[in-house]
Design a protein around this motif. Structure first.
Motif, PDB file in Angstrom:
ATOM      1  N   THR A   1       0.727  -1.347  -0.351  1.00  0.00           N
ATOM      2  CA  THR A   1       0.005   0.068   0.331  1.00  0.00           C
ATOM      3  C   THR A   1       0.635   1.385  -0.067  1.00  0.00           C
ATOM      4  OG1 THR A   1      -1.511  -1.270   0.847  1.00  0.00           O
ATOM      5  CG2 THR A   1      -1.868   1.182   1.326  1.00  0.00           C
ATOM      6  N   THR A   2       1.669   1.431   0.627  1.00  0.00           N
ATOM      7  CA  THR A   2       2.798   2.514   1.199  1.00  0.00           C
ATOM      8  C   THR A   2       3.976   2.509  -0.898  1.00  0.00           C
ATOM      9  OG1 THR A   2       2.938   2.000   3.286  1.00  0.00           O
ATOM     10  CG2 THR A   2       4.821   3.394   2.264  1.00  0.00           C
ATOM     11  N   SER A   3       4.021   1.395  -1.058  1.00  0.00           N
ATOM     12  CA  SER A   3       5.062   1.351  -2.457  1.00  0.00           C
ATOM     13  C   SER A   3       3.674   2.547  -3.652  1.00  0.00           C
ATOM     14  CB  SER A   3       5.521   0.093  -2.842  1.00  0.00           C
ATOM     15  OG  SER A   3       6.098  -0.247  -1.919  1.00  0.00           O
TER      16      SER A   3
ATOM     17  N   ASN B   1       1.785   9.275  -5.908  1.00  0.00           N
ATOM     18  CA  ASN B   1       2.842  10.702  -5.412  1.00  0.00           C
ATOM     19  C   ASN B   1       3.696  10.620  -7.258  1.00  0.00           C
ATOM     20  OD1 ASN B   1       3.407  12.800  -4.126  1.00  0.00           O
ATOM     21  ND2 ASN B   1       5.331  12.355  -3.791  1.00  0.00           N
ATOM     22  N   PHE B   2       4.493   9.852  -6.979  1.00  0.00           N
ATOM     23  CA  PHE B   2       5.469   9.946  -8.668  1.00  0.00           C
ATOM     24  C   PHE B   2       5.014  10.470  -9.764  1.00  0.00           C
ATOM     25  CE2 PHE B   2       7.509   8.229 -12.112  1.00  0.00           C
ATOM     26  CZ  PHE B   2       8.948   8.732 -12.221  1.00  0.00           C
ATOM     27  N   TYR B   3       4.293   9.815 -10.640  1.00  0.00           N
ATOM     28  CA  TYR B   3       2.835  10.086 -11.335  1.00  0.00           C
ATOM     29  C   TYR B   3       2.131  11.270 -11.963  1.00  0.00           C
ATOM     30  CZ  TYR B   3       4.024   5.792 -13.355  1.00  0.00           C
ATOM     31  OH  TYR B   3       5.252   4.321 -13.898  1.00  0.00           O
ATOM     32  N   LYS B   4       1.675  11.760 -10.014  1.00  0.00           N
ATOM     33  CA  LYS B   4       1.061  13.006  -9.913  1.00  0.00           C
ATOM     34  C   LYS B   4       1.552  14.271 -10.101  1.00  0.00           C
ATOM     35  CE  LYS B   4      -2.294  15.506  -7.444  1.00  0.00           C
ATOM     36  NZ  LYS B   4      -2.358  15.347  -6.163  1.00  0.00           N
ATOM     37  N   ALA B   5       3.188  13.556  -9.671  1.00  0.00           N
ATOM     38  CA  ALA B   5       4.316  15.025  -9.853  1.00  0.00           C
ATOM     39  C   ALA B   5       4.926  14.896 -11.200  1.00  0.00           C
ATOM     40  CB  ALA B   5       5.762  14.676  -9.354  1.00  0.00           C
TER      41      ALA B   5
END
Length: 143
Positions: free
Chosen positions: A127-129, A135-139
Motif C-alpha cells: 500500500t505504501t509503494s 505521488n510519483f506519477y502525479k508529480a
C-alpha cells in the motif's frame, strides 16, 4: 498482589526496501526451492526440464509473457551452449529474472491507461509503494 513489569526492547524502524526485502524472502526462497527441486537429479537440459520450469514459473505468478521469454531464452542459451549443464540453469535463471525485474519499462510500450501489478506478502509495504507510485506519477503530470 503481584506486579508484572514488561520490558520492551527498542526496535529500529525499518525502511521500505528493508521491509519489502524481508517480506519477499519467503516468496523468493519458496521459488528457489522449487526450481532446485526441478533441476536436481537431472543430467541434461531438455524439453521436459523446460516444460517443468515453465509450469513452475507460471504457477508462481511470474506471468505468461515473462515466463515464455525466460524459457525461450533458456532453450536458445542451451542450444548455443551458453548454459551447458543443469547446474548452470539456476544461476542463469536468477540472473535473467534479476534483469527482468531491474529493467526500466519503456513508457512508450504502454498505452494509456495501463496497469501496474503490485505483489507481495502481508506487511511488505504494498500500500505504501502504491501511494509512492501515485505521488510519483502525479508529480510527473500524470493522472
Amino acid at each position: 498482589m503481584a506486579i508484572c513489569f514488561f520490558v520492551m526492547e527498542k526496535t529500529e524502524k525499518k525502511g521500505l526496501f528493508a521491509r519489502l526485502r524481508e517480506g519477499l524472502k519467503k516468496t523468493n526462497s519458496s521459488l528457489a526451492e522449487k526450481i532446485a527441486r526441478v533441476t536436481t537429479g537431472r543430467v541434461k537440459i531438455d524439453d521436459a526440464l523446460c516444460d517443468e520450469l515453465e509450469e513452475l514459473l507460471i504457477t508462481a505468478d511470474v506471468g505468461l509473457p515473462t515466463t515464455m521469454k525466460l524459457i525461450d531464452s533458456l532453450r536458445a542459451a542451451a542450444k548455443a551452449k551458453e548454459v551447458s549443464t543443469v547446474d548452470e540453469v539456476r544461476p542463469w535463471l536468477r540472473k535473467k529474472i534479476a534483469e527482468f525485474v531491474t529493467a526500466a519499462p519503456d513508457e512508450r510500450e504502454h498505452g494509456t491507461p495501463h496497469i501496474i501489478l503490485i505483489i507481495g506478502v502481508n506487511g511488505a509495504g504494498k500500500t505504501t509503494s502504491i501511494a509512492k507510485l501515485a505521488n510519483f506519477y502525479k508529480a510527473a503530470g500524470k493522472e
